[in-house]
Each structure stands twice: as C-alpha cells, then as structure tokens.
Design a protein around this motif. Structure first.
Motif, PDB file in Angstrom:
ATOM      1  N   GLU A   1       0.838  -1.206   0.000  1.00 36.65           N
ATOM      2  CA  GLU A   1       0.000   0.000   0.000  1.00 36.65           C
ATOM      3  C   GLU A   1       0.870   1.252   0.000  1.00 36.65           C
ATOM      4  O   GLU A   1       0.535   2.264  -0.641  1.00 36.65           O
ATOM      5  N   LYS A   2       1.983   1.190   0.720  1.00 36.71           N
ATOM      6  CA  LYS A   2       2.897   2.346   0.723  1.00 36.71           C
ATOM      7  C   LYS A   2       3.505   2.563  -0.659  1.00 36.71           C
ATOM      8  O   LYS A   2       3.692   3.696  -1.109  1.00 36.71           O
ATOM      9  N   ILE A   3       3.853   1.403  -1.297  1.00 37.26           N
ATOM     10  CA  ILE A   3       4.493   1.520  -2.623  1.00 37.26           C
ATOM     11  C   ILE A   3       3.577   2.222  -3.609  1.00 37.26           C
ATOM     12  O   ILE A   3       4.032   2.943  -4.510  1.00 37.26           O
ATOM     13  N   GLN A   4       2.253   2.034  -3.431  1.00 33.74           N
ATOM     14  CA  GLN A   4       1.313   2.692  -4.348  1.00 33.74           C
ATOM     15  C   GLN A   4       1.438   4.222  -4.317  1.00 33.74           C
ATOM     16  O   GLN A   4       1.098   4.897  -5.284  1.00 33.74           O
ATOM     17  N   THR A   5       1.931   4.775  -3.215  1.00 36.09           N
ATOM     18  CA  THR A   5       2.024   6.242  -3.072  1.00 36.09           C
ATOM     19  C   THR A   5       3.345   6.793  -3.604  1.00 36.09           C
ATOM     20  O   THR A   5       3.522   8.010  -3.688  1.00 36.09           O
ATOM     21  N   TYR A   6       4.302   5.862  -3.925  1.00 38.75           N
ATOM     22  CA  TYR A   6       5.616   6.324  -4.388  1.00 38.75           C
ATOM     23  C   TYR A   6       5.524   6.781  -5.839  1.00 38.75           C
ATOM     24  O   TYR A   6       4.800   6.227  -6.655  1.00 38.75           O
ATOM     25  N   GLN A   7       6.344   7.814  -6.139  1.00 33.03           N
ATOM     26  CA  GLN A   7       6.428   8.336  -7.496  1.00 33.03           C
ATOM     27  C   GLN A   7       7.736   7.967  -8.165  1.00 33.03           C
ATOM     28  O   GLN A   7       7.817   7.869  -9.379  1.00 33.03           O
TER      29      GLN A   7
END
Length: 455
Positions: free
Chosen positions: A258-264
């Motif tokens: 879920e955190k990775i989804q927020t990475y750019q």
C-alpha cells in the motif's frame, strides 16, 4: 466364534478327550489283565489235573470220575480235555459244554507251538502242550470267567459314571474359566468401541487384569490413540497453524505494498518491490514447511541433508535482526575447541529452521532486556542447545501445559499469538527424535533446551 466360546470348546474338548482316552485305556488294560489272569488259572488247573492223573494212573476210572466231580465247580461252565502224547483222549470233564475248535486246536498243538488261545462266544479257550515226568500231554480248556466279567462290567459302569462326572465338571470349570479369561478382553473391546478419538483431553484406556499380554495391548492401544489424537488435532488446527504463521507476514506485506502505491520514484518502487518479493518468498517457505509436516503425518518421506547447527542458528539470527534490529543474541559454546563433526546432524533444513525460529521469536517477545543467550553444548557425548532470556517465568502448573494447543501463560498477557508456535516446534523436533524441555532459573530466567539424539 467368540473367544469365550472358543476357550469353552477347546478347553473342554481337550480335557474330555484326554479323560475319555485314559478311561478307555484303563478298561482295555483291565480286560487284557482279566483274560490273561483267567487263562493262567485255566493253565494252572490243567497242570494240577495232569498231576493227579499221573498220581492215580493205576486206580480205576471211578476214582477219576470222583476227581472230576470234586473239581468241576472250580470254574463257571467249564470243559477240560486232556490227551496223551499220541493225542488220544485220556480225560474229559463231566460238563457237556462243547468245544467247537477242539480238533483244530489239537492239530496245531506241538512242541514248538505249546500255547494257543482263542475265544468262543465269550468263553476263554486255551490249548497247551505240557511235558511232565518225561511224559507229554495235550490239553484243551474252555471256561467262562463269570467273576472276571462281572468285575469288568462293574468297572465299565464305574468308568462311564466317572466320565460323565468329569464331563460335567470340565464343562462347568470351562465356563467359569472362559468367563474369567474373556472378561478383560470383552472389557477392552467394549472400551475401545466407546473410545472417543476426537476428545483432545483423552484419558488412557485402563482394564482390570493382571494378564501381561492384555496390559501390553492396552498400553500399545493408548500409544496409538495418543498419536492418532495428535494427528487429528494437528489436522483440526491446521488452519490455526497457517493463520498463526502467515497473518503477521501477510499484514506487513499488504502494508508495504500500500505504501508503494504512493511512491512516485521508479527506482524507489523497484527497490521496495524487490524487498517485498523476498518477503513473499519467506511466506512460500512457511507454506512449504506446513506441507512438509503434512507429508510426514501421511507417512511420506521428505528430503534431508547434513546441517551444521551453529550455521543454521546464525541464519535464524540474521533473519530476526531485520525484524528486531534492537535485539541481541549472545552465542556461547561449551569449549573454545570445537569439533565441527559434533555440530552436524541430518534433517530437513527448512523444518528445523522454522522450529528454531519459533523458539527464538519467543525469546525476543518475552525478554525484559532486549537480549537472549544461545548456548551450544557440543561435547563428544552430548549435543544440545539452550535458548534463554530474562523475563517472567511460568508456574509449575503452567509448565505442564506448555506444549498444549492454544496454551498461553500469565506472562503472555497483552502479547500477540495463538499458543501454537511451541506445539509446532515440538512436532518438528519429535520427527527427528529430538526432545525439547523448559525450565526456569531463579524465577527470572526462561530456558528452552533442545536435546539432539546421539548418532
């Protein structure tokens, strides 16, 4: 056929048969003895008569007739014939009893054949050749052994009565003994029929008997029931095992994804995804461990290899350091000089690693000072590992339940877990005949000891 009935039939039949044969032998021996004794009496009378004939040879025939009258009643219904060496009749008793085989017996009697015995309608008939005072005589005697036969018939009735009495006693004793012998067997069968394998608090099966074979059988059944119950419980709680082992890693994996989804940043995403792939692989290892245990429970073989214990422990510590970076494991050996061969065992590496990890995770979660000790005793005649930490210990009552499903002691309050880690470790250790023990020191130190078998 029931065991009770088999005992009754086999035992009573054997005793009755032996008794019947014994009584028949007694009757036959008595019959033979009667016949032999009576024939000897006949022979004795023949000799006596011949002696008297010689003594009164010059006296008239009238005296011979008087002699016959005087001796005629010695036997019941008797006929005696005496011949000279030319086989001419010189004496005949007064009895009118006929001897059917007279001529045949007389012809067959000779110096070489000096005794012939036969029977005629229950009468004992003997033919003898006798030499007396340089004279030869031939004699034939036919008589009925009234007293002998009366004794024989009386003995026959007595033996039949004894046989009937023995049969009744044997049957009654057989029924009594079969009830005594079959009672514990019936009791064992009855208790086995009512035995509940699904009860996790299984009670050992007990029977009231002093028969060593039945006691051994009941002990073996209890061992089998215990193992079967353990297998049933393991299958029953397999879902809890899986949830216990996979819940936390899955939760961490989902959270990280879920955190990775927020990475750019693409590079950062690749790095994080790579780390989560390693986590997913560890989940696969846990699932594989559970499958391996299931294979063992079903009787299948799993691959094994030589493992160096200290290296396996170091791998476990490295894996735990990524999760608990602030926790320290102190490694101690019983001697500065270590023989590597003493640290090598044969087992499945993944299974043994998971069992050690469960114990080491316990040491982390229940330690008060972020520190634990691992002590290797690898002396030539001994191999064991002690995993210890400082923290709240278990009471004696709790120690008895430590390796039970879902058990959690007072020191487990406010801590996550299902009480399945230790039972899983014990299951893995038992596969390779390893023992695990728990004891506490000064009520402030927990020690788990793993004792490896001697090879």
């Amino acid at each position: 056929m029931k065991i009770r009935n088999k005992i009754l039939v086999y035992f009573s039949s054997a005793i009755i048969f032996v008794t019947g044969i014994s009584l028949i032998i007694v009757f036959i021996l008595f019959s033979e003895y009667r016949e032999e004794e009576f024939q000897q009496q006949q022979y004795s009378k023949i000799k006596t008569t011949i002696g008297l004939i010689e003594e009164f040879d010059k006296i008239s025939d009238q005296i011979s007739l008087m002699l016959d009258k005087q001796s005629i009643h010695d036997f019941y219904d008797e006929k005696m014939l005496i011949y000279d060496n030319n086989k001419d009749l010189i004496f005949s008793s007064l009895d009118s009893l006929a001897i059917v085989k007279e001529n045949n017996l007389l012809q067959n009697l000779s110096i070489s054949t000096n005794w012939i015995e036969t029977k005629e309608d229950g009468y004992d008939v003997i033919g003898v050749y006798i030499e007396k005072d340089s004279k030869s005589y031939y004699a034939i005697s036919k008589a009925y052994d009234y007293f002998g036969y009366s004794k024989k018939y009386f003995l026959q009735k007595v033996l039949i009565g004894i046989f009937i009495f023995v049969v009744i006693i044997v049957i009654l004793v057989s029924i009594y003994l079969s009830n005594i012998i079959s009672k514990p067997i019936w009791e064992l069968t009855h208790k086995i029929d009512k035995f509940d394998f699904s009860d996790k608090h299984i009670k050992p099966l007990k029977i009231n008997t002093n028969t060593s074979e039945l006691l051994h059988l009941s002990h073996k059944f209890n061992d089998l029931a215990k193992r079967t119950t353990e297998a049933f419980l393991f299958q029953k709680y397999s879902i809890q095992h899986i949830s216990h082992e996979l819940k936390t890693p899955l939760a961490v994996l989902v959270s990280e994804l879920e955190k990775i989804q927020t990475y750019q940043n693409i590079q950062q995403i690749k790095l994080e995804v790579s780390q989560q792939c390693q986590s997913a692989k560890s989940l696969g290892n846990i699932i594989n461990i559970l499958l391996q245990i299931s294979k063992i429970e079903s009787g299948q073989e799993i691959p094994t290899k030589s493992i160096r214990l200290d290296e396996l422990v170091f791998d476990c510590i490295a894996q735990l350091n990524s999760i608990y970076p602030d926790f320290t494991f102190d490694i101690l050996f019983c001697s500065d000089i270590i023989q590597e061969s003493n640290l090598i065992i044969t087992a499945n590496e993944e299974l043994l690693k998971q069992a050690l990890l469960n114990l080491m995770i316990n040491a982390v979660e229940y330690a008060d000072n972020q520190k634990a000790k691992i002590f290797f005793d690898c002396s030539p005649n001994n191999l064991q590992i002690d995993i210890s930490n400082r923290g709240k210990t278990l009471t004696k009552q709790e120690q008895k339940l430590l390796f039970s499903y879902f058990f959690r002691g007072q020191n487990a309050k406010h801590k996550q877990g299902f009480g399945l880690g230790l039972i899983l470790s014990q299951r893995i250790f038992s596969i390779y005949k390893m023992d695990i023990e728990y004891h506490c020191i000064d009520k402030s130190q927990n020690v788990f000891r793993i004792i490896f078998p001697k090879y």
